[in-house]
Design a protein around this motif. Structure first.
Motif, PDB file in Angstrom:
ATOM      1  N   SER A 106       0.780  -1.207   0.000  1.00 55.88           N
ATOM      2  CA  SER A 106       0.000   0.000   0.000  1.00 55.88           C
ATOM      3  C   SER A 106       0.820   1.269   0.000  1.00 55.88           C
ATOM      4  CB  SER A 106      -0.809  -0.013   1.263  1.00 55.88           C
ATOM      5  OG  SER A 106       0.051  -0.319   2.298  1.00 55.88           O
ATOM      6  N   SER A 115      -3.590  -0.676   1.418  1.00 63.88           N
ATOM      7  CA  SER A 115      -3.979  -1.443   2.604  1.00 63.88           C
ATOM      8  C   SER A 115      -4.692  -0.516   3.577  1.00 63.88           C
ATOM      9  CB  SER A 115      -2.752  -2.051   3.292  1.00 63.88           C
ATOM     10  OG  SER A 115      -2.006  -2.816   2.383  1.00 63.88           O
ATOM     11  N   ILE A 169      -6.791  -6.106   8.340  1.00 61.48           N
ATOM     12  CA  ILE A 169      -6.213  -5.308   7.256  1.00 61.48           C
ATOM     13  C   ILE A 169      -6.887  -5.743   5.963  1.00 61.48           C
ATOM     14  CG2 ILE A 169      -4.151  -4.551   6.041  1.00 61.48           C
ATOM     15  CD1 ILE A 169      -2.484  -5.464   8.376  1.00 61.48           C
ATOM     16  N   TYR A 204      -6.697  -5.599   1.919  1.00 61.64           N
ATOM     17  CA  TYR A 204      -5.716  -5.382   0.864  1.00 61.64           C
ATOM     18  C   TYR A 204      -6.429  -5.235  -0.477  1.00 61.64           C
ATOM     19  CZ  TYR A 204      -2.149  -6.833   4.220  1.00 61.64           C
ATOM     20  OH  TYR A 204      -1.332  -6.924   5.316  1.00 61.64           O
ATOM     21  N   TYR A 251      -8.168 -10.217   2.927  1.00 64.40           N
ATOM     22  CA  TYR A 251      -8.055  -9.487   4.180  1.00 64.40           C
ATOM     23  C   TYR A 251      -7.322 -10.340   5.199  1.00 64.40           C
ATOM     24  CZ  TYR A 251     -12.300 -12.170   5.338  1.00 64.40           C
ATOM     25  OH  TYR A 251     -13.222 -13.171   5.528  1.00 64.40           O
TER      26      TYR A 251
END
Length: 268
Positions: A12, A77, A90, A92, A102
Motif C-alpha cells: 500500500s 492497505s 487489514i 488489501y 483481508y
C-alpha cells in the motif's frame, strides 16, 4: 537487511508532506517521549546492477498515531482496530481498487497468536502462528494448507532487544534453509514508533529489533546439512538529528551496492 521483509506489509501507500527539516528534529530532546512516525520508504534493489529496481511505500496514521493506510506499487492497505486499540483487520486492495484479501488478527491476552489471510479462493488462504520467549517473538510458522503439510518456519535468537540470528526454513517441493547473522549500531531503527503488533506481522529481524543493522552475514544449508556463507553485507547509515536513519546503504564484500533505503518521517 533482508530485502523482502518490508514488502510483506507494504502492499500500500498514501502520499504525505513529510516533516524532515533539521529545525523540527532539533526540537526533540528525547525521541522516546515523542512519536516520530515513518511516513515514506524508498528502496532500491541492486540484484541487477545495470537495472536497479525501486519501490516506494508511504504510510498514513490516525490521530492516535496508529497506522491507518498504506500504498505501494498502486496497491492499498486499510487498517482496522478493536475497541482496545489492537489491530483487528487489514484489507488489501489491488491497483483497480478491488479487495484481494483481508488479514485477521487473533490475540491471547496481549500477545498476537496468529494472523489469517482470507481469499475468495480458499486455496490461497494462509496462517502465520507465533510463539514467544520472555515476551519476544521466538518463532513464526506459516501454513498455506489446512493440515500445514509444508510449513515455513522462522526462528530468532536475541541479544538484548536485537535479533542476532534469524533462521528460515521454507517447506514445500523445493525446501531451503537460510541463516542471517546480524550486528547492530546503538541507534533506534525507523520502526521504533510503529505499532508492535504490526512489527510482529511484518516479520524479520529488522522490524522486531530495537536498533539498526551494521552488518549481516547470510548463509545457506547445503545438501549435506552444513551452513555455507555466501554473502557478507556492511551497512552505511546516515542519521537525522533525532538519530533515526534517513539513509541506509548495504554493500557486499566486494564494495558493490546490495540495497539502499531512504526513510522519511512525520512528527505526531
Amino acid at each position: 537487511m533482508k530485502k523482502y521483509f518490508f514488502l510483506s506489509l507494504m502492499s500500500s501507500v498514501v502520499f504525505f508532506n513529510s516533516c524532515n527539516s533539521t529545525d523540527e528534529y532539533e526540537l526533540i530532546t528525547d525521541p522516546i517521549q515523542q512519536r516520530i512516525l515513518l511516513s515514506k520508504v524508498t528502496t532500491v534493489y541492486y540484484d541487477n546492477p545495470a537495472n536497479p529496481q525501486t519501490t516506494v511505500s508511504t504510510l498514513e496514521y490516525n490521530n492516535q498515531g496508529d497506522l491507518s493506510k498504506m500504498r505501494s506499487e498502486g496497491r492499498t492497505s486499510i487498517f482496522e482496530y478493536d475497541t482496545n486499540g489492537k489491530p483487528s483487520k487489514i484489507n488489501y486492495y489491488n491497483s483497480a481498487g478491488t479487495l484481494e484479501y483481508y488479514l485477521l488478527y487473533t490475540y491471547s491476552n496481549n500477545e498476537l497468536q496468529n494472523t489469517k489471510a482470507i481469499y475468495s479462493n480458499p486455496d490461497f488462504n494462509r496462517t502465520i502462528t507465533y510463539t514467544y520467549n520472555n515476551g519476544k517473538v521466538a518463532t513464526s510458522t506459516q501454513c498455506q494448507s489446512a493440515n500445514c503439510s509444508n510449513p515455513s518456519l522462522s526462528s530468532y535468537t536475541y541479544n538484548g532487544d536485537n535479533i542476532t540470528v534469524e533462521t528460515s526454513e521454507i517447506g514445500g517441493t523445493f525446501p531451503s534453509s537460510t541463516k542471517h547473522e546480524y550486528l547492530y549500531d546503538n541507534q533506534l531503527n525507523p520502526y521504533t514508533f510503529t505499532n508492535k503488533y504490526f512489527r510482529i506481522m511484518m516479520g524479520g529481524a529488522y522490524a522486531l529489533s530495537k536498533n539498526n543493522y551494521a552488518s549481516e552475514r547470510i548463509s545457506f544449508k547445503d545438501s549435506a546439512g552444513n551452513w555455507v556463507q555466501n554473502q557478507n553485507i556492511i551497512y552505511e547509515i546516515q542519521y537525522n538529528s533525532a538519530q533515526l536513519p534517513v539513509q541506509v546503504i548495504g554493500k557486499a564484500a566486494n564494495g558493490s551496492n546490495y540495497v539502499k533505503y531512504n526513510y522519511e518521517y512525520i512528527l505526531q
